[in-house]
Design an enzyme around this catalytic site. Structure first.
Site, PDB file in Angstrom:
ATOM      1  N   ARG A  66      41.538  46.383  38.707  1.00 14.14           N
ATOM      2  CA  ARG A  66      40.809  46.916  37.561  1.00 14.14           C
ATOM      3  C   ARG A  66      41.685  47.931  36.848  1.00 14.14           C
ATOM      4  NH1 ARG A  66      37.774  43.418  37.598  1.00 14.14           N
ATOM      5  NH2 ARG A  66      35.509  43.392  37.757  1.00 14.14           N
ATOM      6  N   GLU A  87      40.707  48.411  28.506  1.00 16.12           N
ATOM      7  CA  GLU A  87      40.920  47.063  27.953  1.00 16.12           C
ATOM      8  C   GLU A  87      39.713  46.614  27.121  1.00 16.12           C
ATOM      9  OE1 GLU A  87      41.422  45.137  31.865  1.00 16.12           O
ATOM     10  OE2 GLU A  87      39.630  43.972  31.428  1.00 16.12           O
ATOM     11  N   HIS A 101      43.593  39.854  31.509  1.00 13.70           N
ATOM     12  CA  HIS A 101      42.513  39.761  32.513  1.00 13.70           C
ATOM     13  C   HIS A 101      42.102  38.304  32.767  1.00 13.70           C
ATOM     14  CE1 HIS A 101      38.995  42.258  34.349  1.00 13.70           C
ATOM     15  NE2 HIS A 101      39.225  41.176  35.066  1.00 13.70           N
TER      16      HIS A 101
HETATM   17  C1  8YV Z   1      36.166  38.307  35.578  1.00 17.61           C
HETATM   18  C2  8YV Z   1      36.937  39.827  37.455  1.00 17.61           C
HETATM   19  O1  8YV Z   1      36.635  37.232  34.882  1.00 17.61           O
HETATM   20  O2  8YV Z   1      35.444  38.851  38.996  1.00 17.61           O
HETATM   21  C3  8YV Z   1      35.981  39.877  38.603  1.00 17.61           C
HETATM   22  O3  8YV Z   1      35.759  40.980  39.131  1.00 17.61           O
HETATM   23  O4  8YV Z   1      37.588  40.764  37.188  1.00 17.61           O
HETATM   24  C4  8YV Z   1      37.133  38.556  36.695  1.00 17.61           C
HETATM   25  O5  8YV Z   1      37.119  37.488  37.558  1.00 17.61           O
HETATM   26  C5  8YV Z   1      35.918  39.403  34.618  1.00 17.61           C
HETATM   27  O6  8YV Z   1      35.504  40.573  35.235  1.00 17.61           O
HETATM   28  C6  8YV Z   1      34.870  38.988  33.611  1.00 17.61           C
HETATM   29  O7  8YV Z   1      34.353  40.083  32.934  1.00 17.61           O
END
Ligand code: 8YV
Length: 331
Positions: free
Chosen positions: A240, A269, A287
């Site tokens: 993150r 982001e 991402h």
């Molecule tokens: C998502 C992610 O695509 O699953 C998670 O925690 O970071 C990603 O797989 C993303 O968060 C979608 O908002």
């Protein structure tokens, strides 16, 4: 009896909407509008459930304004957009999508590691710019991947999947740090050795971040931590934004106190720290670690399954909290 009402907060596979429509009155967002918190709240006021992504914050104010809301099903494994304490207090269930994205995300972690260590994107830009006119012994010479030391910060399911790839596929020496140590059998399977965070920073040739974002992990990689890494090391963040201090990282990359970085997630982001855009020794992706068609479909299906089960009074598949006084009384 009328069907429960749900909101699908972002654009999603049409077949998932179709499936959900068999159970619910669905308001979908196929125009993929980016709603403000107030707009999201307005749309959730008359809903029993929501299918969200990681970019819709669910907090106390929204929950108080949406008294019918019983479940928020995130289509993500990380759920730092949830104020879990507020949801639990309000009697609202949250769910996420673990497991279905583990291997895909680990694949991407490795792709980013390889691209970073072997300078894939930097050299491609050079070629596309027409600058490749001759061979040279040190042209885009990068750092070795096989046989090197792979450091993993955060050793959940995705961390373990990366460890397996490193140890078994690339003959890497795998070290990790985590809040809790893995069971010996799992450590043996991942061929991973538990070390202190200091040892991890000092010894990793490639350091991959795979920990959840919490107040405690904010800037877990700040200027001081980055300074402890080897000058030849690479840092990979697929966890993150906010876990890395992006400004401090940009400075370290500029000063070459570490060799390179690969980032799939960013503080604030989709905005990217402009200093990161200025340095050549960083691979930047928007991402996409879980982004294969198959996996994104599995993630949306799991979020849908959670909504269908819970709003029918059955147990959710992948809950992240357990409200003592749920708004929905189950059978
Ligand atoms: C998502 C992610 O695509 O699953 C998670 O925690 O970071 C990603 O797989 C993303 O968060 C979608 O908002």
């Amino acid at each position: 009896m009328s069907k429960p009402r749900i909101l699908i907060a972002r654009k999603i596979f049409p077949e998932v909407i179709e499936r959900l429509s068999q159970h619910f009155d669905v308001e979908a967002n196929q125009d993929d509008m980016l709603w403000s918190d107030a707009e999201l709240t307005e749309r959730l006021k008359d809903k029993d459930g929501a299918l969200t992504t990681g970019t819709q914050p669910i907090g106390a104010e929204l929950l108080a304004a949406c008294p019918r809301l019983k479940i928020v099903a995130n289509m993500t494994v990380g759920y730092n957009n949830f104020d879990v304490a507020a949801m639990t207090a309000a009697g609202v269930l949250g769910t996420n999508t673990p497991d279905v994205l583990t291997e895909t995300t680990a694949d991407f972690g490795f792709a980013l590691l390889m691209a970073t260590a072997r300078r894939v994107t930097e050299s491609e830009h050079y070629l596309r710019a027409g600058k490749w006119t001759r061979w040279s012994y040190d042209m885009f010479a990068g750092t070795e991947v096989h046989g090197s030391t792979l450091g993993i910060l955060g050793m959940g399911r995705i961390g373990q999947a990366i460890a397996r790839r490193g140890a078994h596929g690339f003959g890497m020496n795998v070290i990790y740090h985590n809040r809790s140590r893995l069971a010996p059998a799992l450590e043996a399977e991942c061929k991973a050795r538990y070390v202190s965070k200091d040892e991890l920073l000092a010894n990793a040739d490639h350091l991959v971040l795979v920990l959840p974002y919490t107040p405690e992990s904010h800037h877990a990689m700040g200027a001081a931590e980055i300074a402890r890494m080897k000058p030849t090391a690479t840092l990979i963040n697929i966890a993150r934004g906010g876990i890395v201090d992006d400004a401090a990282l940009a400075q370290a990359l500029k000063d070459r106190t570490i060799a390179a970085a690969g980032l799939d997630v960013f503080e604030g982001e989709p905005a990217v720290n402009p200093w990161l855009l200025q340095v050549p020794n960083v691979v930047l992706t928007p991402h996409i670690a879980s982004a294969t068609v198959k996996t994104r479909l599995k993630m949306s299906d799991l979020a849908a399954d959670n909504l269908i089960a819970y709003l029918a009074g059955r147990a959710p598949l992948t809950p992240v909290n357990e409200p003592a006084h749920p708004r929905l009384s189950r059978n």
